[in-house]
Design an enzyme around this catalytic site. Structure first.
Site, PDB file in Angstrom:
ATOM      1  N   GLU A 157      40.993  29.961  29.332  1.00 26.31           N
ATOM      2  CA  GLU A 157      39.838  30.639  29.025  1.00 26.31           C
ATOM      3  C   GLU A 157      38.663  30.001  29.139  1.00 26.31           C
ATOM      4  O   GLU A 157      37.658  29.460  28.625  1.00 26.31           O
ATOM      5  CB  GLU A 157      39.700  30.995  27.551  1.00 26.31           C
ATOM      6  CG  GLU A 157      40.647  32.133  27.010  1.00 26.31           C
ATOM      7  CD  GLU A 157      40.251  32.576  25.603  1.00 26.31           C
ATOM      8  OE1 GLU A 157      39.545  31.949  24.825  1.00 26.31           O
ATOM      9  OE2 GLU A 157      40.630  33.667  25.239  1.00 26.31           O
ATOM     10  N   GLU A 315      46.625  37.417  26.313  1.00 25.91           N
ATOM     11  CA  GLU A 315      46.632  37.281  25.168  1.00 25.91           C
ATOM     12  C   GLU A 315      45.943  38.303  24.332  1.00 25.91           C
ATOM     13  O   GLU A 315      44.823  38.958  24.814  1.00 25.91           O
ATOM     14  CB  GLU A 315      45.539  36.157  24.519  1.00 25.91           C
ATOM     15  CG  GLU A 315      45.972  34.855  24.954  1.00 25.91           C
ATOM     16  CD  GLU A 315      44.917  33.646  24.574  1.00 25.91           C
ATOM     17  OE1 GLU A 315      44.323  33.868  23.551  1.00 25.91           O
ATOM     18  OE2 GLU A 315      44.844  32.717  25.315  1.00 25.91           O
TER      19      GLU A 315
END
Ligand code: GLA
Length: 683
Positions: A157, A315
């Site tokens: 991320e 995710e």
């Protein structure tokens, strides 16, 4: 899919990957064996390993410890589970932060962020870059030929927490970036940033600083360029890591996980696409937003960024998260519906954060595939059942979603719309975009959420709910789509500024005057306690929050305000454009109003939709050649049906003419659905 590199396991699905983040460094090695056994039981085929393990891999500047990871990789390979191996650069070890605090980012107020959380590094730190690249080189060298390695996972991320750094090293890098952008001309920079305002003229490059804390709002053009620079700095880290991996393992695909909402808005992912081999995205349900609508939007944006290719859900939470004010658990059947919603919209992988619930650390109350309660739990049973589902529908892997329309979303416009001072300063881009997407989705359409640089030629219907900032080039692309035959619908306060956040002259919506055949003479922010009615031919609705003073200049009004200060004012307009049409919606409308406009635009575009008896039954189609897979996801508690024939890959049932989906259930039908043209209800 070549990125999955299916293992030799006979029961391993050929295409759809299933798994999650796996953090073995938090556990005793005895647990690892049990993990692999239970992963197999759950049908897990792919795990992301090593995301936050830098300190375990390099416990001291000159000491490397790979033995534990060797064992984990071997265990997973033996268990037939493929690995999405992280480069482990997401969080720096304490020794590095202590040795050289310049690796840590600095906030707008000049405070250096503390080590002790995660992702505290500055994207402009050269020390960070040097150390992180050494780690990537070692990872690539050590595991490049490992049989478990299926995919590289760069960092994690990127920019999720550290998207902006205002420190001196960032300032230096920003000056270099700015000089390049403005071809070494201070005059060009002063013009671009409008520095005649508030005595902000720059006399030398050294005077340029990041937009640090000021008494007033900073120069919006400076702020915008700094946002571009910051996104580029993170992309440079991705590129630097990728270069190492590509050189050592030319055949192993590389990805990094994007975030579709919240913190993810700080990155211009549309400019990172060429730097990943597969788009991977993370999605967590928001707070106070419509969960189904958001899930659909997130998936549709992931696919839009992937230009229609299959992508990975890297995710999502198997149950609740732990960082919202309230972190609700999933309702019965929701895990399945949420996960399959992503597959329905093009995901070829379903991965969760995380495999085993952490006993300690900040996320000890975040849900996991294997919860604290252990295997005797509804969550684990649902996880096992989902693994079986994904095996049953594995033929869909590699197939592509058939879109009906495009929704244009521009990252720079998002930054500019929500930054700086505006006639209303509480507007959020998603509050404009999500309702449009949801209303079109409820009509039965499948929407690609695409950047304005995307090829718009395949779409008969193109909507841009909020495009405050638009470059001439992007405005021309929308106009070209309309001229080529598409119905283009543009939302309020769009086309207002150029790519440097400078107001386009001649009235608002300046970039689209000609295309839309209107002039926006003035804005009309609506007070929170006020609203007004709007009506078109055979429909009506309510406007709140935002309206405009619109003058027709070639367009016709398709809806007007019927009361309030703006009574009689056009709120929706239409202009014929060569083979297509251009519509404008100048106010923020409620669902009835939006539906009134969008159903007519969709009808004009000749859009068709599956024939359903409940709009909460989401229907999307993936196709490979002539074979069609129809995902029917029933978000309602009662049964709903769609017209068509086929076989359900999930339970083997066959259906003719009408396919009934019980309340809360999911079907994946290989077969055909009946579609009908969308018609506006007559008055
Ligand atoms: C993010 C991170 C994960 C984890 C999850 C859940 O998506 O990438 O490491 O923290 O959130 O909170």
């Amino acid at each position: 899919m070549n990125w999955l590199r299916p293992t030799e396991r006979p029961d391993s699905p050929a295409g759809l990957a299933y798994g999650g983040d796996y953090n073995p460094e938090q556990w005793d090695p005895a647990v690892w064996t049990e993990d692999v056994r239970l992963m197999r039981e759950a049908g897990v085929t792919l795990v992301t390993v090593g995301v936050f393990s830098w300190a375990q891999l390099q416990p001291e500047p000159d000491r490397w410890e790979f033995d534990w990871l060797d064992r984990v990789m071997d265990l997973l390979a033996d268990g037939g589970i493929a690995v999405d191996l992280a480069t482990a650069t997401a969080s720096v070890p304490n020794w590095l932060a202590a040795q050289d605090p310049s690796v840590l980012a600095v906030d707008r107020h000049g405070s250096r962020v503390a080590q002790g959380g995660r992702q505290a590094w500055s994207p402009s730190s050269r020390t960070y870059r040097r150390h992180s690249i050494e780690l990537v080189e070692r990872m690539a060298e050590r595991y490049g030929d490992h049989p478990a390695l299926a995919l590289w996972h760069v960092s994690n991320e990127l920019g999720g927490h550290n998207s902006r750094c205002y420190g001196d090293e960032s300032a230096r890098a920003f000056r270099i970036w700015v000089r390049e952008r403005y071809a070494d001309s201070l005059d060009a920079l002063n013009r671009a940033w409008g520095t005649a305002v508030w005595s902000q003229r720059y006399r030398s490059w050294e005077e340029i600083e990041p937009p640090r804390a000021t008494f007033t709002g900073p120069n919006p053009s400076l702020e915008l360029d700094f946002a571009r620079f910051s996104s580029d700095q993170l992309r440079d880290q991705l590129r630097a890591e990728r270069a190492v991996l590509r050189a050592r393992t030319p055949d192993v695909p590389i990805t990094t996980n994007f975030i579709m909402f919240d913190a993810g808005k700080n990155m211009a992912y549309s400019t990172w696409i060429d730097d990943v081999d597969v788009v991977a995205s993370d999605h967590y349900l928001g707070e106070g937003r419509d969960a189904f609508a958001e899930t659909d939007f997130s998936a549709d944006r992931s696919r839009g960024l992937a230009a229609g290719a299959p992508w990975m859900l890297m995710e999502t939470a198997p149950n609740g998260t732990s960082w919202r004010r309230i972190n609700p658990s999933k309702r019965r059947g929701q895990l399945r519906r949420d996960a399959l919603s992503h597959v329905a919209r093009g995901a070829d992988a379903v991965c969760f954060f995380q495999w085993r619930a952490a006993r300690s650390g900040a996320e000890r109350f975040h849900s996991a595939m294997l919860p604290h309660a252990g295997v005797d739990s509804d969550v684990f049973r649902d996880v096992v059942a989902l693994g079986a589902d994904l095996r049953s529908i594995s033929p869909v892997a590699g197939s592509r979603v058939r879109p009906d329309a495009a929704l244009v979303l521009d990252e720079a416009s998002w930054w500019a719309f929500e930054g700086g001072d505006h006639p209303r300063n509480d507007l959020r881009l998603m509050d404009a975009a999500l309702p449009w997407h949801r209303v079109l989705t409820e009509l039965g359409l499948t929407i690609d959420v695409v950047p304005p640089s995307a090829d718009l030629a395949p779409y008969r219907l193109v909507v841009a709910p909020q495009l405050y900032l638009v470059s001439d080039e992007h405005a021309d692309r929308l106009s070209a789509a309309a001229h080529a035959g598409a119905v283009v619908v543009i939302g309020a306060f769009s086309g207002v500024v150029d790519e440097l956040d400078r107001v386009r002259p001649g009235g608002f919506a300046g970039a689209f005057h000609e295309l839309l055949g209107i002039r926006v003479e003035d804005v009309w922010p609506v007070r929170d306690d006020e609203s007004f009615r709007v009506a078109g031919d055979g429909w009506s609705g309510t406007a709140r929050t935002w309206a405009e003073v619109v003058r027709l200049d070639g367009a016709v009004a398709v809806a007007i305000a019927t009361d309030g200060d703006l009574q009689g004012m056009p709120v929706a307009t239409r202009r014929s454009v060569s083979a297509g049409a251009a519509w404008y919606v100048s106010a923020w409308l409620d669902d009835a109003g939006l539906r009134g406009v969008l159903i007519r635009a969709a009808a004009e575009a000749g859009a068709t939709a599956p024939v359903r008896d409940d709009q909460r039954l989401r229907v999307t189609t993936r196709a490979a050649g002539d074979t069609e897979y129809h995902f029917l996801i029933n978000h309602s508690e009662s049964a709903a049906s769609v017209r068509g024939d086929g076989t359900d890959l999930l339970d083997g049932s066959t259906h003719t003419e009408r396919i009934v989906v019980p309340g809360g259930a999911v079907r994946v039908i290989e077969g055909r659905l009946t579609r009908a043209r969308i018609e506006a209800p007559s008055a």
